[in-house]
Design a protein around this motif. Structure first.
Motif, PDB file in Angstrom:
ATOM      1  N   TRP A 161      -7.049  19.119 -14.840  1.00  0.00           N
ATOM      2  CA  TRP A 161      -7.123  18.198 -13.705  1.00  0.00           C
ATOM      3  C   TRP A 161      -6.608  18.900 -12.459  1.00  0.00           C
ATOM      4  CZ3 TRP A 161      -9.536  13.658 -13.654  1.00  0.00           C
ATOM      5  CH2 TRP A 161      -9.730  12.976 -14.851  1.00  0.00           C
ATOM      6  N   ARG A 209      -1.142   7.269 -12.401  1.00  0.00           N
ATOM      7  CA  ARG A 209      -2.441   7.912 -12.106  1.00  0.00           C
ATOM      8  C   ARG A 209      -2.916   8.730 -13.299  1.00  0.00           C
ATOM      9  NH1 ARG A 209      -0.359   9.819  -7.281  1.00  0.00           N
ATOM     10  NH2 ARG A 209      -0.666  11.961  -8.007  1.00  0.00           N
ATOM     11  N   GLU A 263       7.084   7.535  -6.300  1.00  0.00           N
ATOM     12  CA  GLU A 263       6.134   8.651  -6.353  1.00  0.00           C
ATOM     13  C   GLU A 263       5.981   9.169  -7.788  1.00  0.00           C
ATOM     14  OE1 GLU A 263       4.167   9.712  -4.137  1.00  0.00           O
ATOM     15  OE2 GLU A 263       3.453  11.530  -5.108  1.00  0.00           O
ATOM     16  N   LEU A 302     -12.999  12.039  -9.452  1.00  0.00           N
ATOM     17  CA  LEU A 302     -12.491  10.667  -9.443  1.00  0.00           C
ATOM     18  C   LEU A 302     -11.829  10.382  -8.094  1.00  0.00           C
ATOM     19  CD1 LEU A 302     -10.392   9.187 -12.349  1.00  0.00           C
ATOM     20  CD2 LEU A 302      -9.806   8.758 -10.002  1.00  0.00           C
ATOM     21  N   ASP A 303     -12.179   9.252  -7.534  1.00  0.00           N
ATOM     22  CA  ASP A 303     -11.600   8.877  -6.242  1.00  0.00           C
ATOM     23  C   ASP A 303     -10.856   7.554  -6.410  1.00  0.00           C
ATOM     24  OD1 ASP A 303     -11.004   8.972  -3.639  1.00  0.00           O
ATOM     25  OD2 ASP A 303     -12.993   8.493  -2.882  1.00  0.00           O
ATOM     26  N   PHE A 304      -9.585   7.563  -6.098  1.00  0.00           N
ATOM     27  CA  PHE A 304      -8.814   6.312  -6.173  1.00  0.00           C
ATOM     28  C   PHE A 304      -8.947   5.542  -4.859  1.00  0.00           C
ATOM     29  CE2 PHE A 304      -6.350   8.640  -9.451  1.00  0.00           C
ATOM     30  CZ  PHE A 304      -6.432   7.701 -10.461  1.00  0.00           C
ATOM     31  N   SER A 305      -9.084   4.239  -4.965  1.00  0.00           N
ATOM     32  CA  SER A 305      -9.078   3.407  -3.755  1.00  0.00           C
ATOM     33  C   SER A 305      -8.327   2.112  -4.045  1.00  0.00           C
ATOM     34  CB  SER A 305     -10.513   3.109  -3.315  1.00  0.00           C
ATOM     35  OG  SER A 305     -11.210   2.454  -4.335  1.00  0.00           O
ATOM     36  N   ASP A 306      -8.015   1.387  -2.982  1.00  0.00           N
ATOM     37  CA  ASP A 306      -7.283   0.104  -3.089  1.00  0.00           C
ATOM     38  C   ASP A 306      -6.008   0.238  -3.918  1.00  0.00           C
ATOM     39  OD1 ASP A 306      -9.391  -1.017  -1.682  1.00  0.00           O
ATOM     40  OD2 ASP A 306     -10.489  -1.499  -3.506  1.00  0.00           O
ATOM     41  N   GLU A 307      -5.316   1.357  -3.730  1.00  0.00           N
ATOM     42  CA  GLU A 307      -4.097   1.546  -4.500  1.00  0.00           C
ATOM     43  C   GLU A 307      -2.982   0.674  -3.930  1.00  0.00           C
ATOM     44  OE1 GLU A 307      -5.672   3.935  -2.682  1.00  0.00           O
ATOM     45  OE2 GLU A 307      -5.542   5.894  -3.635  1.00  0.00           O
ATOM     46  N   ARG A 328      -6.459   8.088 -14.897  1.00  0.00           N
ATOM     47  CA  ARG A 328      -7.551   9.070 -14.904  1.00  0.00           C
ATOM     48  C   ARG A 328      -7.985   9.393 -16.331  1.00  0.00           C
ATOM     49  NH1 ARG A 328      -4.038  14.249 -12.659  1.00  0.00           N
ATOM     50  NH2 ARG A 328      -3.298  14.959 -14.668  1.00  0.00           N
ATOM     51  N   ASN A 346      -1.495   5.015   8.344  1.00  0.00           N
ATOM     52  CA  ASN A 346      -2.072   5.947   7.376  1.00  0.00           C
ATOM     53  C   ASN A 346      -1.586   5.635   5.971  1.00  0.00           C
ATOM     54  OD1 ASN A 346      -3.516   7.347   9.244  1.00  0.00           O
ATOM     55  ND2 ASN A 346      -1.906   8.841   9.616  1.00  0.00           N
ATOM     56  N   VAL A 347      -2.495   5.731   5.030  1.00  0.00           N
ATOM     57  CA  VAL A 347      -2.105   5.574   3.626  1.00  0.00           C
ATOM     58  C   VAL A 347      -2.436   6.865   2.884  1.00  0.00           C
ATOM     59  CG1 VAL A 347      -2.392   3.074   3.532  1.00  0.00           C
ATOM     60  CG2 VAL A 347      -4.318   4.534   2.985  1.00  0.00           C
ATOM     61  N   VAL A 348      -1.679   7.079   1.839  1.00  0.00           N
ATOM     62  CA  VAL A 348      -1.891   8.269   1.009  1.00  0.00           C
ATOM     63  C   VAL A 348      -2.768   7.868  -0.172  1.00  0.00           C
ATOM     64  CG1 VAL A 348      -0.765  10.013  -0.407  1.00  0.00           C
ATOM     65  CG2 VAL A 348       0.326   9.211   1.682  1.00  0.00           C
ATOM     66  N   SER A 349      -3.835   8.609  -0.369  1.00  0.00           N
ATOM     67  CA  SER A 349      -4.707   8.339  -1.498  1.00  0.00           C
ATOM     68  C   SER A 349      -4.920   9.653  -2.263  1.00  0.00           C
ATOM     69  CB  SER A 349      -6.022   7.771  -0.994  1.00  0.00           C
ATOM     70  OG  SER A 349      -6.832   7.387  -2.086  1.00  0.00           O
ATOM     71  N   HIS A 350      -5.587   9.558  -3.376  1.00  0.00           N
ATOM     72  CA  HIS A 350      -5.761  10.758  -4.210  1.00  0.00           C
ATOM     73  C   HIS A 350      -7.187  10.884  -4.715  1.00  0.00           C
ATOM     74  CE1 HIS A 350      -1.411  10.226  -4.340  1.00  0.00           C
ATOM     75  NE2 HIS A 350      -1.363  11.531  -4.497  1.00  0.00           N
ATOM     76  N   GLU A 351      -7.569  12.127  -4.874  1.00  0.00           N
ATOM     77  CA  GLU A 351      -8.851  12.453  -5.474  1.00  0.00           C
ATOM     78  C   GLU A 351      -8.533  13.388  -6.640  1.00  0.00           C
ATOM     79  OE1 GLU A 351     -12.054  12.914  -2.305  1.00  0.00           O
ATOM     80  OE2 GLU A 351     -12.257  14.724  -3.542  1.00  0.00           O
ATOM     81  N   GLU A 352      -9.166  13.146  -7.747  1.00  0.00           N
ATOM     82  CA  GLU A 352      -8.882  13.972  -8.926  1.00  0.00           C
ATOM     83  C   GLU A 352     -10.168  14.656  -9.372  1.00  0.00           C
ATOM     84  OE1 GLU A 352      -5.829  13.865 -10.582  1.00  0.00           O
ATOM     85  OE2 GLU A 352      -4.856  12.158  -9.619  1.00  0.00           O
ATOM     86  N   TRP A 375       4.191   6.568  -9.879  1.00  0.00           N
ATOM     87  CA  TRP A 375       2.783   6.469  -9.487  1.00  0.00           C
ATOM     88  C   TRP A 375       1.997   7.660 -10.047  1.00  0.00           C
ATOM     89  CZ3 TRP A 375      -1.468   4.393  -8.946  1.00  0.00           C
ATOM     90  CH2 TRP A 375      -2.452   4.740  -8.041  1.00  0.00           C
ATOM     91  N   ARG A 431      -6.072   3.219   8.088  1.00  0.00           N
ATOM     92  CA  ARG A 431      -6.495   1.817   7.957  1.00  0.00           C
ATOM     93  C   ARG A 431      -5.941   1.016   9.134  1.00  0.00           C
ATOM     94  NH1 ARG A 431      -5.349   1.124   1.504  1.00  0.00           N
ATOM     95  NH2 ARG A 431      -6.748   2.782   0.848  1.00  0.00           N
ATOM     96  N   VAL A 451       5.614   6.588   1.141  1.00  0.00           N
ATOM     97  CA  VAL A 451       5.600   7.753   0.254  1.00  0.00           C
ATOM     98  C   VAL A 451       6.657   8.770   0.676  1.00  0.00           C
ATOM     99  CG1 VAL A 451       4.192   9.676  -0.554  1.00  0.00           C
ATOM    100  CG2 VAL A 451       3.195   7.411  -0.387  1.00  0.00           C
ATOM    101  N   GLU A 453       0.846  -1.197   0.000  1.00  0.00           N
ATOM    102  CA  GLU A 453       0.000   0.000   0.000  1.00  0.00           C
ATOM    103  C   GLU A 453       0.883   1.250   0.000  1.00  0.00           C
ATOM    104  OE1 GLU A 453      -3.880  -0.674   2.480  1.00  0.00           O
ATOM    105  OE2 GLU A 453      -2.178  -1.538   3.519  1.00  0.00           O
ATOM    106  N   PHE A 454       0.249   2.365  -0.307  1.00  0.00           N
ATOM    107  CA  PHE A 454       0.958   3.647  -0.271  1.00  0.00           C
ATOM    108  C   PHE A 454       0.894   4.209   1.142  1.00  0.00           C
ATOM    109  CE2 PHE A 454       0.086   3.109  -4.717  1.00  0.00           C
ATOM    110  CZ  PHE A 454       1.224   3.603  -5.326  1.00  0.00           C
ATOM    111  N   THR A 455       1.611   3.579   2.052  1.00  0.00           N
ATOM    112  CA  THR A 455       1.601   4.100   3.414  1.00  0.00           C
ATOM    113  C   THR A 455       2.347   5.431   3.433  1.00  0.00           C
ATOM    114  OG1 THR A 455       3.645   2.971   3.956  1.00  0.00           O
ATOM    115  CG2 THR A 455       1.616   1.773   4.396  1.00  0.00           C
ATOM    116  N   VAL A 456       2.019   6.230   4.434  1.00  0.00           N
ATOM    117  CA  VAL A 456       2.650   7.546   4.543  1.00  0.00           C
ATOM    118  C   VAL A 456       4.167   7.385   4.614  1.00  0.00           C
ATOM    119  CG1 VAL A 456       2.902   9.554   6.020  1.00  0.00           C
ATOM    120  CG2 VAL A 456       0.641   8.600   5.610  1.00  0.00           C
TER     121      VAL A 456
END
Lengths: 421, 361
Positions: free
Chosen positions: B137, A288, A281, A315-320, A292, B124-130, A284, B146, A87, A81-84
Motif C-alpha cells: 500500500w 483506514r 491521527e 482507493l480514494d477516501f471521501s466524507d471522512e 482499505r 481545508n480538510v485532510v484526505s487520503h488516497e491509497e 484514524w 471546503r 489533524v 471533519e479532518f480539518t487541517v
C-alpha cells in the motif's frame, strides 16, 4: 423578507470589516463545559452520583433523587471533519497535559492520575467535575453512552459468569471479591468514510482440453479484468485507551450507538472518565487500514473467479469524519491465590469478559479420565486376546485413545484461554 | 452660448439621423455630415429640449486601442469573407473609421437596508488516497478546500457610486457585438478627451434603466456584506432596501464605426471596440464577384469539353485527361455561387444590417 424585530432572537453582533454594515451571527451554543459543576444534594448537601438505573442523580446519604434530563441523539450525533487544524493539533499530542485540575469549591489544586477527567476532591469531598479551558479541549468528548447497568447487577452478572464453567475452581464463585466494580467511561473514536476504488487484475479461468492422443489437460487462461466499487463505512469504533486489554475489550465492545447522548457533566458525576491515550491521527490510520483491506476484499470479490494475480487498486477516501466518545465500562480486579484477575463489563449491555483461574488439578483428572477407557481396554485385550494388533478391539482401543487425547488437549487449550489478557 | 456648449465646454450641437434615429452631439460645422451609423446623408439638427440628458458626462473611457491593432483587425475581417465585395479591404475600413462615444447611465445612490445571507468560509480538510500495487500500500495525503456556510444578518447604510446601466435601447445587441469595456480605465470628463469623436445621445430614460442598475447594486452590496463578514463566499443574499438621493450621470465608451459597400452599393456597418479593438459587423460575400468567376470557369469548361470531344473523334491522346479538366472547371463554375449563397445565408441578418437597409418613411 420582513424583519420587524431586528436582530431576530438568537443572533448576536459580530465585528464587521466595513463601516456602515452591521453584522449579526447566530448566537453560539452555550458552553456548559467551561464551568465547573457541583453535584451537591439540595437536601443534605451530601454528594450525589449518577444513577445507572434511570439516568438521574441520586444522593448517597439521604436518598434524594433528581430525575434525569435525557437527550438521546444516537447515530445522528454530530461528526467532525479532518480539518487541517484538527489533524495538526492531533499530531502534537492532545490530551497529554490534562493532569492538573482546580477544585472549584475549595480552590485546591489537584494532581490527578494522568488521563482522568473526574475526581472527588480529597480536601473538601466536593464531587466536582472540573474541565480544562486549554486549547486541547477541542478534543474533549462530545458524546457518550450513559451507564444503564447498575453496580448490583454487575455483581450478579460476574458471579454467574465465574461459575459458568467447570474449568475454574469450585470455590471461585464464592471467594472472588467481585462486589466492587469501578464504573469508568473509556475513550473511543468512531469513524465514517466512503471508499471509492478502482481495481485491475489478471483473473484466471480454468480450461480443459484434449490433446491429439486423447489425454485431458487443464490449463489456466489469464484475462485482465477491471472494476470499481464504493464502500460506505459507518461508525467504525476503535479504542482510544491502552490501559485496558484489547483482547478483553474486543469481547464486550458491541455498543449500541443509537443510545449516544450529548456529553453532560451529570453523566460523569461520581464516576471516573479516562481521556484518550491513543490520538486521533494514530487511530484514524488504523481505521483506514481496516477500511482499505475491507475494500480490497470487496474488489477481489468482484472478479469473475477467485484466481487473481497482478492485482492493483486505487482507493480514494471521501466524507471522512470522526467522533470522540466515551463508552461505559465496569472494571474489577479480584485476587485468587494472590494473583490478580481483571474483569470488564459493558456498562450498556452487561456483556462480560475477563480472566479466570483454571483448576489444573480438576483438568488433569478429567483428562486422565478421558484417556482411561482406552488404556483399560488395551490392558484387557493384552490379558485375554493373543493377537491384539489384529483384533477389532485393538483398533477400538486406539480410536478411544485418540479421541480421549484430542478431548484432553481441547480442554487444556480452553483452560489456558481462561486467564488470557 | 448654447446650453450644450455651456455644459460640455465644446462648441457642439445636437443632431439626429432621420433614417436610423441615432441622435448625436456633433461639432456645429458638421451638422450636414453623413450618419456614422447608417451612412445616409440624413442628419438634421435636433432641438436642445428634445435631448434627454444635456449635462456633460461624469466619466469617459478614452480611445486606447492602437492604430496597428485596428488595421490588423480590419484586414482580418476582410479576409474572413470569401468572394468579398470589391469595396471591402482592410485599408478602406481603416480609412473610413469614425470615432463615436456611446453612453451609459451611471447612478449614485444612498442605500439603507436590512439584509440576510449565507456567508461561506473556506477551510481545508485532510484526505487520503491509497494505492495498492505489488502487494504494498502507498498512502498519499492530500488537502481539499471546503466551504462552511453560516447565516449572517445585518443592517446596511452605505453610499454607492457609479452603478452602470444601459442608456441605449439597443445596448444588449451592442454589448454582444463590441464585448466588455474595462471601466476601471474611465477618466473624469474633460472636453479634450472628446477629440473629434461624435457622442451618441441616450434613447432610454433613467426610470427604464433603473431595473438594470439595481441588480448590479445588489451584487455590489452583497459583495460588501461578504467582505464585512470576512467571508470568501456569499449566497442567498436578500435584502429589504430603501434608496435615497439618486444622482444620474453618464459615462461614455469609445467605438469606431466604418463601412464597406455591398454589390448593390449599400453601406454595411462595421464596429470596432475603441478600447479592445474587437471588430464586428455584417459579413457579406459578393455574389457579383462569384458570378464573374463562375462565368470564366464555365467558359473554360465548355472549351475543354469541346477539346476533349475533338481529341476523341480524331483518336488523339489525352482526351480523358482533358475531359477530367473540363469536369473540374464545371465544379469551379458551380462552387462560387453555392459558397456565396451559403455564406450569406449563414450570416445573421442582424440589427445593424436591418437598420442600415431601412428606408426613410
Amino acid at each position: 423578507m420582513v424583519m420587524l424585530n431586528f436582530p431576530p432572537p438568537g443572533f448576536v453582533p459580530t465585528p464587521s470589516q466595513i463601516d456602515g454594515i452591521d453584522l449579526f451571527k447566530p448566537a453560539p451554543p452555550k458552553e456548559k463545559l467551561d464551568a465547573a459543576v457541583n453535584f451537591r444534594c439540595p437536601n443534605c448537601d451530601g454528594e450525589t452520583a449518577f444513577s445507572a438505573a434511570d439516568g438521574g442523580l441520586t444522593c448517597n446519604y439521604c436518598g434524594y433523587h433528581e430525575a434525569p434530563e435525557k437527550e438521546i441523539v444516537g447515530k445522528s450525533a454530530e461528526q467532525f471533519e479532518f480539518t487541517v487544524e484538527t489533524v495538526n493539533r492531533a499530531a502534537h499530542g492532545w490530551g497529554v497535559t490534562r493532569t492538573e485540575l482546580v477544585c472549584q469549591t475549595c480552590a485546591a489544586r489537584l494532581t490527578l492520575p494522568e488521563g482522568e477527567l473526574t475526581t472527588t476532591c480529597p480536601f473538601c469531598a466536593s464531587n466536582t467535575v472540573v474541565h480544562h479551558k486549554a486549547p486541547q479541549d477541542v478534543l474533549r468528548p462530545r458524546f457518550l453512552i450513559p451507564f444503564s447497568v447498575d453496580q448490583h447487577r454487575c455483581h450478579a452478572i460476574a458471579r454467574d459468569w465465574l461459575g459458568a464453567t467447570w474449568l475454574v475452581p469450585k470455590e471461585l464463585r464464592r471467594v472472588a471479591a467481585v462486589d466492587d466494580f469501578t464504573a469508568v467511561f473509556l475513550p473511543f473514536w468512531t469513524f465514517d468514510a466512503t471508499a471509492t476504488a478502482q481495481w485491475r487484475a489478471e483473473v484466471g479461468h480454468t480450461r480443459t482440453r484434449r490433446d491429439s492422443k486423447g489425454r485431458t489437460h487443464t490449463e489456466t487462461v489469464w484475462r485482465w479484468e477491471t472494476g470499481d466499487i464504493r464502500v460506505n463505512f459507518d461508525d467504525m469504533v476503535l479504542r482510544g485507551t491502552e490501559r485496558v486489554s484489547l483482547h478483553l475489550l474486543d469481547q464486550i465492545k458491541q455498543y449500541d450507538l443509537k443510545a449516544l447522548a450529548p456529553y453532560e457533566p451529570a453523566y460523569l458525576a461520581g464516576l471516573h472518565a479516562q481521556a484518550y491515550e491513543i490520538g486521533l491521527e494514530e487511530t484514524w490510520q488504523k481505521a483506514r487500514h481496516v477500511m482499505r483491506e475491507r475494500t480490497k476484499t470487496a474488489c477481489r470479490s468482484q472478479a469473475s473467479t477467485n484466481k487473481i494475480r497482478n492485482f492493483s487498486m486505487q482507493l480514494d477516501f471521501s466524507d471522512e469524519s470522526w467522533r470522540y466518545i466515551l463508552l461505559p465500562v465496569y472494571i474489577n480486579t479480584y485476587h485468587y491465590n494472590n494473583k490478580p484477575y481483571q474483569l470488564l463489563l459493558n456498562g450498556q449491555t452487561g456483556a462480560i469478559a475477563g480472566q479466570r483461574p483454571a483448576d489444573w488439578r480438576k483438568i488433569a483428572l478429567v483428562s486422565a479420565a478421558l484417556m482411561l477407557p482406552s488404556v483399560l481396554l488395551f490392558l484387557i485385550l493384552l490379558a485375554f486376546v493373543p493377537d491384539v494388533a489384529g483384533s477389532g478391539g485393538g483398533f477400538l482401543s486406539l480410536l478411544l485413545f485418540i479421541a480421549g487425547t484430542a478431548a484432553a488437549i481441547f480442554i487444556v487449550l480452553q483452560a489456558q484461554k481462561l486467564d488470557e489478557i | 452660448m448654447s446650453r450644450i456648449e455651456e455644459l460640455w465646454h465644446v462648441p457642439w450641437t445636437a443632431a439626429i439621423c432621420e433614417v436610423c434615429d441615432w441622435a448625436y452631439l456633433i461639432p456645429v460645422g458638421k451638422v450636414d455630415a453623413i450618419c456614422p451609423h447608417c451612412y445616409q446623408d440624413t442628419v438634421t439638427p435636433l432641438p436642445e429640449d428634445a435631448v434627454m440628458q444635456l449635462a456633460a458626462p461624469e466619466m469617459i473611457v478614452p480611445f486606447s486601442v492602437s492604430a496597428e491593432k485596428v488595421r490588423a483587425n480590419a484586414e482580418q475581417f476582410a479576409k474572413s469573407i470569401p468572394f468579398r465585395p470589391a469595396d471591402l479591404s482592410g485599408d478602406t475600413l481603416h480609412d473610413r473609421l469614425q470615432p463615436v462615444f456611446l453612453p451609459f447611465w451611471l447612478v449614485d445612490s444612498d442605500v439603507q437596508a436590512v439584509w440576510q445571507a449565507e456567508t461561506g468560509f473556506d477551510y481545508n480538510v485532510v484526505s487520503h488516497e491509497e494505492r495498492y500495487q505489488g502487494g504494498r500500500w502507498q498512502t498519499i495525503e492530500k488537502q481539499e478546500t471546503r466551504i462552511r456556510w453560516e447565516p449572517r444578518i445585518g443592517r446596511l447604510q452605505r453610499h454607492y457610486d457609479n452603478i452602470p446601466a444601459p442608456a441605449l435601447e439597443e445596448h444588449d445587441h451592442l454589448a454582444r457585438l463590441l464585448g466588455r469595456y474595462d471601466t476601471e480605465a474611465a477618466q473624469t470628463y474633460a472636453s479634450t478627451l472628446l477629440q473629434e469623436a461624435l457622442v451618441r445621445l441616450p434613447n432610454r430614460n433613467s426610470a427604464d434603466a433603473w431595473p438594470d442598475a439595481e441588480p448590479i447594486l445588489v451584487k455590489r452590496a452583497a459583495d460588501e456584506c461578504r467582505q464585512a463578514a470576512a467571508a470568501q463566499h456569499v449566497r442567498q443574499f436578500q435584502w429589504q432596501s430603501t434608496y435615497a438621493d439618486q444622482q444620474w450621470t453618464q459615462m461614455l465608451v469609445p467605438v469606431f464605426t466604418s463601412f464597406y459597400r455591398n454589390d448593390e452599393g449599400q453601406p454595411m456597418t462595421v464596429l470596432f471596440n475603441g478600447q479592445s479593438g474587437r471588430i464586428s459587423g455584417v459579413r457579406h460575400a459578393s455574389m457579383q464577384r462569384a458570378r464573374q468567376i463562375a462565368l470564366y470557369a464555365g467558359i473554360t469548361a465548355v472549351l475543354l469539353f469541346v477539346l476533349a470531344v475533338m481529341l476523341l473523334v480524331f483518336e488523339m491522346p489525352f482526351a480523358g485527361l482533358v475531359a477530367v479538366l473540363a469536369a473540374a472547371a464545371v465544379f469551379g463554375a458551380i462552387y462560387p455561387i453555392i459558397a456565396v449563397a451559403q455564406f450569406n445565408r449563414a450570416q445573421r441578418d442582424d440589427w445593424f444590417a436591418m437598420q442600415t437597409r431601412r428606408q426613410p418613411e
